[in-house]
Enzyme design. Structure first.
Site, PDB file in Angstrom:
ATOM      1  N   ASN A   9       0.874  -1.181   0.000  1.00 57.26           N
ATOM      2  CA  ASN A   9       0.000   0.000   0.000  1.00 57.26           C
ATOM      3  C   ASN A   9       0.905   1.221   0.000  1.00 57.26           C
ATOM      4  O   ASN A   9       1.525   1.534   1.010  1.00 57.26           O
ATOM      5  CB  ASN A   9      -0.880  -0.043   1.259  1.00 57.26           C
ATOM      6  CG  ASN A   9      -1.710   1.213   1.424  1.00 57.26           C
ATOM      7  OD1 ASN A   9      -1.763   2.059   0.533  1.00 57.26           O
ATOM      8  ND2 ASN A   9      -2.360   1.342   2.580  1.00 57.26           N
ATOM      9  N   TRP A  10       0.954   1.891  -1.143  1.00 64.89           N
ATOM     10  CA  TRP A  10       1.875   3.028  -1.265  1.00 64.89           C
ATOM     11  C   TRP A  10       1.337   4.288  -0.595  1.00 64.89           C
ATOM     12  O   TRP A  10       2.032   5.288  -0.501  1.00 64.89           O
ATOM     13  CB  TRP A  10       2.162   3.310  -2.738  1.00 64.89           C
ATOM     14  CG  TRP A  10       2.842   2.195  -3.477  1.00 64.89           C
ATOM     15  CD1 TRP A  10       3.198   0.956  -2.979  1.00 64.89           C
ATOM     16  CD2 TRP A  10       3.257   2.187  -4.853  1.00 64.89           C
ATOM     17  NE1 TRP A  10       3.798   0.201  -3.958  1.00 64.89           N
ATOM     18  CE2 TRP A  10       3.845   0.936  -5.114  1.00 64.89           C
ATOM     19  CE3 TRP A  10       3.173   3.123  -5.874  1.00 64.89           C
ATOM     20  CZ2 TRP A  10       4.352   0.594  -6.371  1.00 64.89           C
ATOM     21  CZ3 TRP A  10       3.679   2.795  -7.121  1.00 64.89           C
ATOM     22  CH2 TRP A  10       4.274   1.545  -7.366  1.00 64.89           C
ATOM     23  N   HIS A 108      -9.346   1.053   5.287  1.00 67.70           N
ATOM     24  CA  HIS A 108      -8.055   1.275   5.953  1.00 67.70           C
ATOM     25  C   HIS A 108      -8.273   2.218   7.136  1.00 67.70           C
ATOM     26  O   HIS A 108      -9.113   3.116   7.078  1.00 67.70           O
ATOM     27  CB  HIS A 108      -7.044   1.867   4.966  1.00 67.70           C
ATOM     28  CG  HIS A 108      -5.644   1.845   5.506  1.00 67.70           C
ATOM     29  ND1 HIS A 108      -5.194   2.768   6.421  1.00 67.70           N
ATOM     30  CD2 HIS A 108      -4.620   0.990   5.278  1.00 67.70           C
ATOM     31  CE1 HIS A 108      -3.933   2.475   6.731  1.00 67.70           C
ATOM     32  NE2 HIS A 108      -3.564   1.398   6.053  1.00 67.70           N
ATOM     33  N   GLU A 110      -6.724   4.662   8.083  1.00 67.07           N
ATOM     34  CA  GLU A 110      -6.567   6.083   7.740  1.00 67.07           C
ATOM     35  C   GLU A 110      -7.837   6.619   7.075  1.00 67.07           C
ATOM     36  O   GLU A 110      -8.142   7.808   7.195  1.00 67.07           O
ATOM     37  CB  GLU A 110      -5.324   6.264   6.849  1.00 67.07           C
ATOM     38  CG  GLU A 110      -4.041   6.081   7.675  1.00 67.07           C
ATOM     39  CD  GLU A 110      -2.879   5.454   6.947  1.00 67.07           C
ATOM     40  OE1 GLU A 110      -2.874   5.434   5.704  1.00 67.07           O
ATOM     41  OE2 GLU A 110      -1.947   4.968   7.633  1.00 67.07           O
ATOM     42  N   GLU A 180      -4.704  -4.803  10.930  1.00 63.43           N
ATOM     43  CA  GLU A 180      -3.700  -3.745  11.061  1.00 63.43           C
ATOM     44  C   GLU A 180      -3.939  -2.970  12.345  1.00 63.43           C
ATOM     45  O   GLU A 180      -4.746  -2.015  12.358  1.00 63.43           O
ATOM     46  CB  GLU A 180      -3.775  -2.787   9.869  1.00 63.43           C
ATOM     47  CG  GLU A 180      -3.478  -3.429   8.525  1.00 63.43           C
ATOM     48  CD  GLU A 180      -2.964  -2.401   7.507  1.00 63.43           C
ATOM     49  OE1 GLU A 180      -1.975  -2.709   6.833  1.00 63.43           O
ATOM     50  OE2 GLU A 180      -3.541  -1.303   7.411  1.00 63.43           O
ATOM     51  N   GLY A 186       3.045   2.423  10.647  1.00 63.64           N
ATOM     52  CA  GLY A 186       3.972   3.529  10.426  1.00 63.64           C
ATOM     53  C   GLY A 186       4.777   3.923  11.652  1.00 63.64           C
ATOM     54  O   GLY A 186       5.412   4.979  11.674  1.00 63.64           O
ATOM     55  N   SER A 222       4.068  -2.007  10.240  1.00 68.41           N
ATOM     56  CA  SER A 222       5.531  -2.042  10.402  1.00 68.41           C
ATOM     57  C   SER A 222       6.155  -3.376   9.981  1.00 68.41           C
ATOM     58  O   SER A 222       7.151  -3.811  10.561  1.00 68.41           O
ATOM     59  CB  SER A 222       5.923  -1.683  11.842  1.00 68.41           C
ATOM     60  OG  SER A 222       5.509  -0.362  12.137  1.00 68.41           O
ATOM     61  N   GLY A 243       3.148  -1.104   4.207  1.00 72.10           N
ATOM     62  CA  GLY A 243       3.124   0.318   3.874  1.00 72.10           C
ATOM     63  C   GLY A 243       4.515   0.809   3.489  1.00 72.10           C
ATOM     64  O   GLY A 243       4.977   0.611   2.368  1.00 72.10           O
ATOM     65  N   GLY A 244       5.201   1.408   4.446  1.00 69.48           N
ATOM     66  CA  GLY A 244       6.503   2.046   4.182  1.00 69.48           C
ATOM     67  C   GLY A 244       7.502   1.152   3.468  1.00 69.48           C
ATOM     68  O   GLY A 244       8.193   1.598   2.534  1.00 69.48           O
TER      69      GLY A 244
END
Ligand code: 13P
Length: 265
Positions: A9-10, A108, A110, A180, A186, A222, A243-244
């Site tokens: 997931n960018w 998500h 977010e 998640e 993150g 993470s 993610g990252g």
């Protein structure tokens, strides 16, 4: 054989040239090897780069004719629950299919946090995605405060139960669930494999009790090149939503390699 999934997931990252380079680097490595068909690799770029990414993955990019299509699937990070209409700024599931998406992340944290998305709305997105032919990757998870108050089981169970109430068990059975925990997203503070296993087992039993026993359950929060193999060694974990670490081809490829090693047969 159970389906396993490594999805990147960018989020709202990359400019176009970075997105193109990232997908090219991942594609080059992945397609140079044989990825077992029970392992799906998915990239979910921001909306503006989806079309370019999907064309690259289809093998139809460039002026030198058609190359081999990649095994990597293109996904999106969200979709609207309606098909067309006056919803400024939104993107519908059929539009995503039209540009080459096969998967879509819905719910998500977010989106829940910054856009007020509820389980009821997320369930409508699941229905819309499935109707259009997309596989939903449905995110759930508790906050640090909820965990600290010992409410993880209650919160996660309620999320699953409400999604099933509104979308139906069949829809969840055709989806992917990503656990998640918000405190792990993150932050570099990943859930321990024990913590993840415990919640995944709860999600599995809840889904099974409702009649959705086949849903792959991914861990997200993470995940990196170092810890991925530990998650993939867990019986209850069917993959990762990254993610990252999905923003670097090196780390994302290391996570894909860990998946291929863990689930080689
Ligand atoms: P990080 O891997 O950056 O913690 O993000 C996880 C996530 O939110 C993926 O959807």
């Amino acid at each position: 054989m159970k389906q396993r999934i490594v999805a990147g997931n960018w989020k709202m990252n990359t400019l176009m040239h970075e997105a193109s380079r990232l997908v090219e680097e991942v594609q080059q490595e992945v397609d140079a090897r044989v990825i077992p068909s029970h392992i799906d690799i998915v990239v979910c770029p921001p909306f503006p780069w989806i079309s370019d990414t999907a064309v690259r993955l289809s093998g139809n990019h460039g002026t030198h004719g058609s190359k081999k299509a990649s095994v990597i699937r293109c996904g999106a990070q969200d979709c609207h629950h309606e098909v067309f209409g006056a919803f400024t700024g939104d993107v519908s599931a059929p539009m995503l299919v039209d540009v080459g998406c096969r998967d879509v992340i819905v719910g998500h944290s977010e989106r829940r946090q910054f856009h007020g998305e509820t389980n009821e709305l997320i369930a409508r997105k699941i229905t819309a995605a499935l109707r259009a032919g997309l596989r939903p990757i449905v995110c759930i998870g508790e906050s640090s405060d909820e965990r600290a108050r010992g409410r993880t089981t209650e919160v996660v169970s309620e999320q699953i139960d409400e999604l099933i109430t509104y979308a139906g068990a069949e829809a969840l059975n055709a989806s992917v669930v990503a656990y998640e925990p918000l405190w792990a997203i993150g932050t570099g503070v990943a859930a321990t494999t024990g913590q993840a296993q415990e919640v995944h087992a709860l999600i599995r039993s809840r889904l099974t009790a409702h009649g959705a026993p086949d849903t792959p359950i991914l861990y997200g929060g993470s995940v990196n090149a170092t810890n991925a193999a530990d998650y993939f060694a867990c019986s209850e974990i069917d993959g990762a939503l990254v993610g990252g670490a999905a923003l670097s081809s090196t780390t994302f490829l290391a996570i894909i390699n860990a998946a291929c090693t863990a689930w080689s047969e």
